[in-house]
Write an enzyme that holds these catalytic residues in place. Structure first.
Site, PDB file in Angstrom:
ATOM      1  N   CYS A   1      33.518  40.401  40.098  1.00 26.30           N
ATOM      2  CA  CYS A   1      33.318  41.393  40.523  1.00 26.30           C
ATOM      3  C   CYS A   1      31.702  41.208  39.350  1.00 26.30           C
ATOM      4  CB  CYS A   1      33.710  42.528  39.248  1.00 26.30           C
ATOM      5  SG  CYS A   1      35.063  42.705  39.874  1.00 26.30           S
TER       6      CYS A   1
ATOM      7  N   LYS B   1      28.880  39.924  41.099  1.00 26.70           N
ATOM      8  CA  LYS B   1      28.224  40.466  42.631  1.00 26.70           C
ATOM      9  C   LYS B   1      27.514  41.965  42.509  1.00 26.70           C
ATOM     10  CE  LYS B   1      32.331  43.075  44.070  1.00 26.70           C
ATOM     11  NZ  LYS B   1      32.350  44.382  45.054  1.00 26.70           N
TER      12      LYS B   1
ATOM     13  N   GLU C   1      37.509  52.174  39.268  1.00 27.64           N
ATOM     14  CA  GLU C   1      38.769  50.842  38.264  1.00 27.64           C
ATOM     15  C   GLU C   1      37.751  50.616  37.366  1.00 27.64           C
ATOM     16  OE1 GLU C   1      39.000  47.644  38.764  1.00 27.64           O
ATOM     17  OE2 GLU C   1      37.476  47.084  39.625  1.00 27.64           O
TER      18      GLU C   1
ATOM     19  N   LEU D   1      29.953  39.670  22.582  1.00 30.17           N
ATOM     20  CA  LEU D   1      28.780  39.009  22.426  1.00 30.17           C
ATOM     21  C   LEU D   1      29.714  37.319  21.658  1.00 30.17           C
ATOM     22  CD1 LEU D   1      26.977  40.509  19.212  1.00 30.17           C
ATOM     23  CD2 LEU D   1      25.900  39.786  21.265  1.00 30.17           C
TER      24      LEU D   1
ATOM     25  N   ASP E   1      48.514  46.870  54.516  1.00 34.75           N
ATOM     26  CA  ASP E   1      47.014  45.973  54.802  1.00 34.75           C
ATOM     27  C   ASP E   1      46.937  45.555  55.913  1.00 34.75           C
ATOM     28  OD1 ASP E   1      45.549  44.646  52.159  1.00 34.75           O
ATOM     29  OD2 ASP E   1      45.384  43.147  54.278  1.00 34.75           O
TER      30      ASP E   1
ATOM     31  N   LEU F   1      39.290  47.626  36.090  1.00 33.62           N
ATOM     32  CA  LEU F   1      40.713  46.839  35.815  1.00 33.62           C
ATOM     33  C   LEU F   1      39.513  45.113  34.766  1.00 33.62           C
ATOM     34  CD1 LEU F   1      43.005  47.029  38.810  1.00 33.62           C
ATOM     35  CD2 LEU F   1      42.713  48.536  36.701  1.00 33.62           C
TER      36      LEU F   1
END
Length: 435
Positions: A262, A265, A146, A252, A30, A148
């Site tokens: 997530c 967007k 993914e 529901l 990173d 997740l």
């Protein structure tokens, strides 16, 4: 196998730690030195249950390290791209800048035996474009989306409910599939379903799944609006239609709606990419899904204000929850914080509490008041809004809570409490879609 993970945010850190505990040799890369230092010390820079223990275990085994030096990936056979794809400022489209940068950073360190595995959520067509960038190296590309859930990411990584491989046709795709099967051998031994498909299908899986879930959530929230108009109870309605096994009861749950980094967007990026492909009419319904979701925030504010005789001015409002969901410190597009801010702009004196997300919330909306201790936050409140369904808020005792507040007004923004229990303790209880 020797594995590299490019991007050690939420997705990458969990993936790296999980793969290391499965016996692979993993190096996480990173550009953020502070993040690398935190992960190396076993202190992830975000809250995810079980991740810290996984990081410590991987490093104790000597199979996990984190670095800012991308050249350390040179002897890895598999390279997982796990960087973010945020929404572009002022647009619905996803920003793939970080994905492109990650792949380009790998190029000098790849060989014809290397396999690059994309896990980031990208617009359909991205993999085909990246494959061309990798072609001169002879490396293979595949897409492995993914799935997740924040708060359950460790479990979802170690024990996924399915594996999807997007691969190129021919020998390169077969070789990449064999290599990824070796990485995921433990999951495959557990009989995890595996689907091998083309690039485009694999790229669409995550955004299509999230769009379906968003549609289901917004559908029941649209029914909540109808229930309020007719006097019906949306929770009972959801129970009844959820008994149909073609529909099912999961997702529901009427309430404040979805948020996070997530779902919102992803459905917007899905619409944007469909428009670029000339298929915007096919997903036009997602605009209304998004609209229904955003209306929930305004509606809960309206209910709270009406319950307080039409005004928040000078009223002390306690908001239970800042994270967009429980078991997370993620406040991106948090419905709870959006509501808190709306009330503050209308004259309310808002105090927000949350078990994990106070620091992140304070950075996002510093104008609000934040108190970590829930009892302290409740003291003297004229109204209480439960907006993130942490278990400790669901377990609140109505009698004990009544002794802390100035006004026994409870707005249940998540429909997780039992109205009769709170009303019998003298509370005015209101919720979305319920009489």
């Amino acid at each position: 196998m020797k594995i590299s993970v490019i991007g050690c945010g939420y997705l990458g850190a969990v993936h790296a730690a999980a793969m290391a505990t499965l016996g692979h040799e993993v190096v996480g890369v990173d550009v953020d030195a502070d993040k690398v230092a935190a992960l190396t010390s076993g202190r992830p820079p975000f809250f995810e249950p079980g991740l810290s223990e996984l990081l410590v275990k991987g490093q104790d085994l000597g199979s996990l390290e984190f670095t800012t030096d991308v050249s350390r990936v040179a002897d890895s056979q598999m390279h997982f791209v796990c960087v973010g794809t945020p929404q572009k400022p002022g647009e619905f489209a996803a920003d793939v800048t970080y994905v492109d940068a990650a792949v380009n950073s790998l190029v000098p360190h790849l060989s014809s035996t290397s396999v690059v595995v994309g896990k980031s959520t990208v617009p359909v067509g991205t993999a085909e474009r990246l494959a061309a960038i990798l072609a001169p190296t002879g490396a293979s590309l595949m897409w492995n989306p993914e799935f997740l859930r924040e708060g359950h990411a460790v479990e979802d990584t170690l024990h996924p409910n399915r594996l999807v491989y997007g691969v190129a046709e021919g020998e390169a795709g077969e070789r990449a599939t064999e290599n990824l099967d070796e990485v995921y051998a433990t999951m495959l031994e557990e009989q995890t379903p595996r689907l091998v498909t083309d690039f485009a299908t694999a790229e669409l899986v995550k955004t299509a799944a999230n769009s379906f879930l968003a549609t289901k959530i917004s559908f029941i929230n649209a029914m909540a609006e109808l229930c309020e108009a007719s006097g019906a109870d949306v929770t009972q309605l959801a129970d009844a239609i959820g008994m149909d096994d073609r529909i099912g009861r999961k997702f529901l749950n009427a309430g404040l709606g979805f948020g996070g980094g997530c779902l919102p967007k992803d459905i917007r990026a899905f619409m944007a990419r469909a428009g670029e492909l000339g298929a915007d009419q096919a997903v036009a319904f997602l605009r209304e899904i998004d609209s229904i979701n955003m209306r929930r925030r305004v509606r809960i504010v309206d209910i709270a204000r009406d319950t307080l005789d039409g005004s928040f001015i000078g009223k002390k409002i306690t908001v239970l929850g800042a994270a967009f969901k429980p078991n997370s410190d993620d406040v991106r597009d948090s419905p709870a914080l959006a509501v808190a801010r709306l009330i503050a702009t209308q004259g309310g004196v808002v105090t927000v509490t949350d078990p994990q997300a106070i620091d992140n919330a304070a950075k996002t909306f510093p104008e609000l008041n934040y108190v970590a201790d829930a009892s302290q936050a409740l003291a003297g409140a004229d109204a209480v809004l439960l907006l993130t369904e942490w278990q400790e808020y669901r377990d609140l005792d109505p009698v004990a809570t009544a002794s802390l507040v100035a006004g026994k007004v409870l707005i249940d923004g998540r429909n997780v409490l039992t109205p009769e229990v709170w009303r019998s303790a003298g509370w005015t209880y209101r919720a979305l879609g319920r009489p």
